[in-house]
Design an enzyme around this catalytic site. Structure first.
Site, mmCIF file in Angstrom:
data_model
loop_
_atom_site.group_PDB
_atom_site.id
_atom_site.type_symbol
_atom_site.label_atom_id
_atom_site.label_comp_id
_atom_site.label_asym_id
_atom_site.label_seq_id
_atom_site.Cartn_x
_atom_site.Cartn_y
_atom_site.Cartn_z
ATOM 1 N N ASP A 70 -2.807 1.060 -1.409
ATOM 2 C CA ASP A 70 -2.413 -0.136 -1.869
ATOM 3 C C ASP A 70 -3.475 -1.322 -1.689
ATOM 4 O O ASP A 70 -4.567 -0.768 -1.316
ATOM 5 C CB ASP A 70 -1.169 -0.588 -0.549
ATOM 6 C CG ASP A 70 -1.658 -0.086 0.761
ATOM 7 O OD1 ASP A 70 -2.801 0.264 0.935
ATOM 8 O OD2 ASP A 70 -0.832 -0.162 1.723
ATOM 9 N N ASP A 140 6.330 -1.637 12.226
ATOM 10 C CA ASP A 140 7.527 -1.656 11.698
ATOM 11 C C ASP A 140 7.997 -0.417 10.962
ATOM 12 O O ASP A 140 8.872 -0.346 10.071
ATOM 13 C CB ASP A 140 7.880 -3.044 11.092
ATOM 14 C CG ASP A 140 6.975 -3.030 9.758
ATOM 15 O OD1 ASP A 140 6.313 -2.247 9.410
ATOM 16 O OD2 ASP A 140 7.321 -4.297 9.052
ATOM 17 N N HIS A 142 6.238 0.307 8.265
ATOM 18 C CA HIS A 142 6.117 0.693 6.895
ATOM 19 C C HIS A 142 5.012 1.653 6.256
ATOM 20 O O HIS A 142 4.074 1.661 7.143
ATOM 21 C CB HIS A 142 5.519 -0.761 6.390
ATOM 22 C CG HIS A 142 4.223 -1.322 6.959
ATOM 23 N ND1 HIS A 142 4.340 -2.453 7.570
ATOM 24 C CD2 HIS A 142 3.033 -0.845 6.542
ATOM 25 C CE1 HIS A 142 3.181 -2.783 7.761
ATOM 26 N NE2 HIS A 142 2.461 -1.845 7.275
ATOM 27 N N GLU A 147 7.656 -2.082 3.128
ATOM 28 C CA GLU A 147 8.251 -2.812 4.227
ATOM 29 C C GLU A 147 9.759 -2.141 4.611
ATOM 30 O O GLU A 147 10.223 -1.677 3.540
ATOM 31 C CB GLU A 147 8.376 -4.214 4.113
ATOM 32 C CG GLU A 147 6.969 -4.908 4.021
ATOM 33 C CD GLU A 147 6.157 -5.297 5.210
ATOM 34 O OE1 GLU A 147 6.420 -4.361 5.986
ATOM 35 O OE2 GLU A 147 5.446 -6.036 5.502
HETATM 36 C C1 GLP Z 1 -1.517 -2.112 6.812
HETATM 37 C C2 GLP Z 1 -1.531 -1.095 5.370
HETATM 38 C C3 GLP Z 1 -0.767 0.216 5.803
HETATM 39 C C4 GLP Z 1 -1.323 0.645 7.208
HETATM 40 C C5 GLP Z 1 -1.047 -0.532 8.315
HETATM 41 C C6 GLP Z 1 -1.246 -0.026 9.623
HETATM 42 O O1 GLP Z 1 -0.389 -2.968 6.529
HETATM 43 N N1 GLP Z 1 -0.924 -1.418 4.110
HETATM 44 O O2 GLP Z 1 -1.206 1.260 4.892
HETATM 45 O O3 GLP Z 1 -0.706 1.913 7.652
HETATM 46 O O4 GLP Z 1 -1.877 -1.569 7.905
HETATM 47 O O5 GLP Z 1 -2.562 -0.299 9.951
HETATM 48 P P1 GLP Z 1 -3.405 0.112 11.338
HETATM 49 O O6 GLP Z 1 -3.825 1.384 11.049
HETATM 50 O O7 GLP Z 1 -4.562 -1.003 11.227
HETATM 51 O O8 GLP Z 1 -2.375 0.025 12.633
#
Ligand code: GLP
Length: 263
Positions: A70, A140, A142, A147
């Protein structure tokens, strides 16, 4: 679905990096190995391990093509919170043989988002699909920027970020949720689950509900990560801290069945 529980974050990352390296090294086909990659703090330890192996000559990226999950809409590559910047700063710039032309990241500055996303899907297909998609998840549940209540068959497209996600991600934007872009381009749940293998990293107490929903909950668009239950070859690598909401029997089952994987 496999769930590989490691004692702590570092071991989870070591295990995931070993797994990915073994897959790339055993890829003998006359086409590149196609690797899907995430951003976030969860994969940082995996990236550090992969860089170590690459520098030590144990793992080559010369025949690897990558697709990132993303990208924020409206952040230029030079913005230190763009995912383009993150990936180069934390991973690609440290590899000795990664070819820049083999790196694919959605362009969040495009004036044709729909076209950009369609081209991304077509490019993935042109390589014969993704061999292994590594991912993380949000608190959450995602997956990428899909989402809660995103279709479980969604493809790459434009996504609205929830207020919750903008609050969580504001730690990288001076703790101001308003500074977190409200939209992103993201691969779909269907894009991820079309991959031959999926490896999701889930660590920390704050991901415990998401882990339990992924593994023991119903398949539900409320927890988009639960779509992994329908995948033929999905693995969750997690740490003990993330296991707090698993039922005791599920926790014991995975420890037992994966005891050979414990580092
Ligand atoms: C962002 C990204 C996700 C990722 C998430 C969790 O929202 N778009 O792809 O999995 O963060 O991040 P973290 O690993 O810092 O908890």
């Amino acid at each position: 679905m496999r769930v590989v529980i490691q004692e702590n974050y570092q071991k989870m990352c070591q295990w995931a990096a070993n797994y990915i390296a073994a897959k790339i090294n055993s890829h003998k086909e006359d086409r590149p190995f196609v690797l899907g990659l995430p951003t976030g703090s969860s994969p940082l330890g995996v990236y550090a391990e992969l860089i170590k192996k690459n520098k030590a000559g144990e793992l080559s990226f010369a025949n690897v093509v990558t697709f990132n999950m993303d990208e924020y809409v409206g952040l230029p590559k030079t913005h230190d919170q763009s995912y383009w910047y993150f990936m180069h700063d934390n991973f690609f710039d440290h590899l000795v043989d990664m070819k820049p032309e083999n790196i694919n990241i959605l362009n969040g500055m495009t004036d044709d988002p729909e076209g950009e996303c369609a081209r991304y899907e077509a490019k993935i297909a042109s390589y014969g699909g993704i061999d292994l998609f590594m991912g993380g998840i949000g608190v959450d549940g995602h997956l990428a920027f899909n989402e809660p209540f995103t279709s479980l068959t969604s493809r790459t497209g434009v996504r609205d970020l929830t207020t919750d996600t903008r609050i969580v991600n504001s730690r990288f934007f001076g703790n101001d949720p308003e500074k977190v872009p409200a939209k992103a381009l993201s691969v779909g749940i269907g894009t991820v689950t079309d991959s031959k293998e999926v490896l999701i990293l889930i660590n920390g107490h704050n991901k415990a509900r998401a882990l339990a929903a992924s593994v023991e909950g119903s398949v539900s668009q409320k927890w988009t990560c639960s779509a992994l239950q329908l995948h033929k070859a999905a693995i969750i690598a997690c740490d003990e801290a993330a296991c707090g909401e698993l039922t005791v029997d599920a926790y014991k089952y995975f420890l037992d069945i994966e005891k050979g994987e414990r580092l």
